[in-house]
Structure formats: C-alpha cells, structure tokens
Design a protein around this motif. Structure first.
Motif: not given
Length: 194
Positions: A14-26
């Motif tokens: 598999r090709t390595p991939r860097q990612a980022a996400r944001t949890v949004v809390l109301a």
C-alpha cells in the motif's frame, strides 16, 4: 545516459498517505459526521478531512479540509484527539493512511455554500449531526475510527466546558471490518437538516 531506476510496489503493498480530520462538537454534545462510500470498505461515517498537501502540517491540512468539505471557514482545529492508521482505496490506489484527528466546537448547522463538487469527487454521500446515544448504539453505521464513541465520551464534557487539555490517544493500526454485502452507492447525495 543513465535511466532512473523505477520502483514498483509488490502486489498487496500500500502507498503511505498522510491525512487529517476535525471532529466538530456542537454545544449540545452532538458530533458532525460525513457519510462516505469507498469501494474497499463500503459506506461509513467519518469527520471532515482528508489528505495533507505537500508542505502542510496536519493542523493546516485539517483546517483546509474542514473548509473544503463543509464551507466552515470560521472554525479551526483545536487539540489533537487521536492518531490512527487504516487501509482503504483512494481514487483507485490502495493506501495505508495515517490520520491526525483534531477536536473543535462549533454551532449546530449544515454545510455552507455549494460543497457538492467536493463531495462528489470524495465520495461523500450525506451529512448529519449525531447524538452521543446514536453514536454509541450497537446498530450504528460503521464509523472511522471505530473507537470514536469511546474517544468522545472520554473528553466531551470537558471540551464543552472549555477545557482543551486532552492527552491524545494513538490507536495504532486498525484493520477494516468486513465490508457489508450489498453495499451500493446511491445515485445522488442528499443532506439532512436534523
């Protein structure tokens, strides 16, 4: 003339991939998630986010992706909640993705502006706000990461009270659950206003 040596990945790599996400809390404790489809793992719910561009930090990538997928340019990722790795196929390429997941708070609202082109390219089918009970239900749809309900339960009250001192959790590599049979992509995306 010397030709450059080409490197080919062996079958199954598999090709390595860097990612980022944001949890949004109301303010009411609900979390905003996007429903996505992936040919390898099927339909699942995850936070706004995606691949980090060259030269971006994980936080910068999370900020950009949050704006692209929701139209919310007034929110910025707060503390790091967790990191994890998982496998999936991204635009036909099998990847092992390492993700940084940040946490922030924001108003209970839907995406702003026209994000349909981004959703179409990224396989985003829907969006909605989830209560803590819905997120933790045994019959809940698959989540990325699967430990999201427990991660949020451990920090939700403190974060909503303004305490952003969180000890990030490294979930390590999380193998995919078997893809449900009969998973198909609907013809068109729809949105909920819940």
């Amino acid at each position: 003339m010397r030709l450059p040596r080409l490197r080919f990945r062996r079958s199954g790599e598999r090709t390595p991939r860097q990612a980022a996400r944001t949890v949004v809390l109301a303010p009411d404790g609900e979390v905003f998630l996007l429903r996505s489809d992936n040919r390898e793992v099927g339909v699942h719910w995850t936070m706004p986010g995606g691949g980090i561009d060259p030269g971006e930090s994980p936080r910068e990538g999370a900020t950009r992706e949050l704006g692209e997928e929701t139209g919310w340019t007034d929110l910025t990722p707060g503390p790091l909640l967790c990191t994890w790795e998982h496998d999936f196929t991204w635009h036909g390429i099998p990847v092992r993705q390492h993700e940084h997941i940040f946490l922030t708070t924001g108003p209970h609202r839907g995406p702003l502006g026209d994000v349909s082109a981004v959703h179409s390219v990224d396989g985003i089918l829907d969006w909605r706000w989830w209560t803590p009970e819905e997120l933790s239900a045994e019959d809940a749809d698959p989540l990325w990461p699967p430990q999201l309900p427990e991660l949020l339960a451990a920090v939700r009250a403190r974060v909503l009270a303004g305490d952003t001192t969180i000890e990030p959790v490294d979930l390590g590599y999380v193998p995919n659950a078997p893809k449900p049979s009969g998973t198909t992509r609907p013809a068109a995306s729809r949105t909920r206003t819940r």
